[in-house]
Design a protein around this motif. Sequence first.
Motif, PDB file in Angstrom:
ATOM      1  N   GLY A  74       0.800  -1.218   0.000  1.00  0.00           N
ATOM      2  CA  GLY A  74       0.000   0.000   0.000  1.00  0.00           C
ATOM      3  C   GLY A  74       0.832   1.266   0.000  1.00  0.00           C
ATOM      4  O   GLY A  74       0.480   2.223   0.689  1.00  0.00           O
ATOM      5  N   THR A  75       1.920   1.272  -0.739  1.00  0.00           N
ATOM      6  CA  THR A  75       2.894   2.373  -0.895  1.00  0.00           C
ATOM      7  C   THR A  75       3.855   2.483   0.284  1.00  0.00           C
ATOM      8  O   THR A  75       4.750   3.333   0.279  1.00  0.00           O
ATOM      9  CB  THR A  75       2.247   3.756  -1.121  1.00  0.00           C
ATOM     10  N   THR A  97      -2.688   9.777  -1.730  1.00  0.00           N
ATOM     11  CA  THR A  97      -3.710   9.799  -0.686  1.00  0.00           C
ATOM     12  C   THR A  97      -3.448   8.741   0.376  1.00  0.00           C
ATOM     13  O   THR A  97      -3.501   9.012   1.579  1.00  0.00           O
ATOM     14  CB  THR A  97      -5.102   9.546  -1.313  1.00  0.00           C
ATOM     15  N   GLY A  98      -3.156   7.521  -0.084  1.00  0.00           N
ATOM     16  CA  GLY A  98      -2.907   6.436   0.861  1.00  0.00           C
ATOM     17  C   GLY A  98      -1.662   6.673   1.691  1.00  0.00           C
ATOM     18  O   GLY A  98      -1.682   6.531   2.917  1.00  0.00           O
ATOM     19  N   THR A  99      -0.586   7.044   1.029  1.00  0.00           N
ATOM     20  CA  THR A  99       0.698   7.248   1.704  1.00  0.00           C
ATOM     21  C   THR A  99       0.583   8.232   2.848  1.00  0.00           C
ATOM     22  O   THR A  99       1.047   7.971   3.964  1.00  0.00           O
ATOM     23  CB  THR A  99       1.740   7.791   0.706  1.00  0.00           C
ATOM     24  N   VAL A 102      -4.262   7.972   4.431  1.00  0.00           N
ATOM     25  CA  VAL A 102      -5.144   6.831   4.661  1.00  0.00           C
ATOM     26  C   VAL A 102      -4.470   5.697   5.432  1.00  0.00           C
ATOM     27  O   VAL A 102      -5.086   5.085   6.312  1.00  0.00           O
ATOM     28  CB  VAL A 102      -5.697   6.298   3.317  1.00  0.00           C
ATOM     29  N   ASN A 103      -3.227   5.400   5.122  1.00  0.00           N
ATOM     30  CA  ASN A 103      -2.578   4.208   5.687  1.00  0.00           C
ATOM     31  C   ASN A 103      -2.590   4.160   7.202  1.00  0.00           C
ATOM     32  O   ASN A 103      -2.735   3.097   7.809  1.00  0.00           O
ATOM     33  CB  ASN A 103      -1.139   4.093   5.175  1.00  0.00           C
ATOM     34  N   LEU A 106      -5.869   2.755   8.066  1.00  0.00           N
ATOM     35  CA  LEU A 106      -6.214   1.506   7.397  1.00  0.00           C
ATOM     36  C   LEU A 106      -5.429   0.317   7.926  1.00  0.00           C
ATOM     37  O   LEU A 106      -5.937  -0.797   7.999  1.00  0.00           O
ATOM     38  CB  LEU A 106      -5.969   1.663   5.894  1.00  0.00           C
ATOM     39  N   GLY A 164      -8.947   0.566   0.559  1.00  0.00           N
ATOM     40  CA  GLY A 164      -8.384   1.832   1.012  1.00  0.00           C
ATOM     41  C   GLY A 164      -7.916   2.738  -0.100  1.00  0.00           C
ATOM     42  O   GLY A 164      -7.445   3.856   0.160  1.00  0.00           O
ATOM     43  N   SER A 165      -8.056   2.315  -1.343  1.00  0.00           N
ATOM     44  CA  SER A 165      -7.696   3.184  -2.473  1.00  0.00           C
ATOM     45  C   SER A 165      -8.708   4.324  -2.582  1.00  0.00           C
ATOM     46  O   SER A 165      -9.826   4.225  -2.059  1.00  0.00           O
ATOM     47  CB  SER A 165      -7.693   2.380  -3.770  1.00  0.00           C
ATOM     48  N   TRP A 314     -10.863  10.941   5.803  1.00  0.00           N
ATOM     49  CA  TRP A 314     -10.884   9.515   5.470  1.00  0.00           C
ATOM     50  C   TRP A 314     -10.693   8.641   6.712  1.00  0.00           C
ATOM     51  O   TRP A 314     -11.225   7.519   6.770  1.00  0.00           O
ATOM     52  CB  TRP A 314      -9.838   9.211   4.414  1.00  0.00           C
TER      53      TRP A 314
END
Length: 326
Positions: A74-75, A97-99, A102-103, A106, A164-165, A314
Amino acid sequence: MPHRRDILKTALGLAMTGPLGSAWAQADYPTRPVRLIVPYPAGGGTDAFARMAGERLAQHLGQAVIVDNKPGAGTMIGADLVAKSPADGYTVLLGDTGTYAVNRSLFQKVPYDVERDFAPVSLTARFALLLVAHPSLEVTSVSDLLRVAKARPGAVNYASVGIGSPHHLAMELFKRQAGLFMTHIAYRGGAPAVADLLPGRVPLMFLDVVSAAQHLQAGKIKVLGMASPTRLAQLPNVPTVAEQGFPGFEAWAWQGLAVPAGTPTAAIQRLNAAFGAVAAEPEFRSRMAEMGTELIPSSPAAMAAYVKAETDKWGHLIRANKISAE
């Protein structure tokens, strides 16, 4: 009594060992190639953007920008590599966004802390998301989808490019606001998700404009609405989800540049100015617009504020919907 020249010499010596001295020492930055870490495999949208932007960044920096793909987790593999790299401005992360946002909500364990381990440089771009459906799903608008999904709770499946994307979270946000129960089918990336969307094996998803464009033109999928707050110039007749009964609905896939915490301010400013110059180039802007990509260069402080707002937004949704990647 000290001579005036000695006092000045002492003052200069102190300055050269303090923050100002660090900036002076970096005045000629960069003197060697800059490594741009992309936490995704080669060939995807993020990679394509990195290579196009990196080529232009090199022109403004006067040094090569080498794109280095470090995908996985997930990055987090690529991000952790940058977090642990020397804070000298020569290792830069193109996170998303994830990095950044969100992570931390998540995953139970994230090997880096965004505020502690990174210094923001600039937001780079954001990508509009479209709510698309296979023609076999008898809907042409958001209201049609509400009618069908509410009549058959859980029977309508939707795809995403991963748990989570941005594509997944956009649908989770829509479901929550609409009070819908639909079944999530998570894929490992955009290619396999689209491969099942096109024949209708999974009839619904949020998809970025770049990935959707050719399939829309070919009539293989249809668009019900867009997640941006205003209509896109490329699709002026497609209403936003917000227009169709969900005021305030907004979701983007976005990216930004960051460096290891402690990187000299002068290097950060140089990188920031270089990306700002790239984003101001009419040809580059036009090329990005054709791909449904909006360039959003920012100050480091503005990026930090945006990351915080997205983290709060998020994170709340992830906790409320009990979403987990583990």
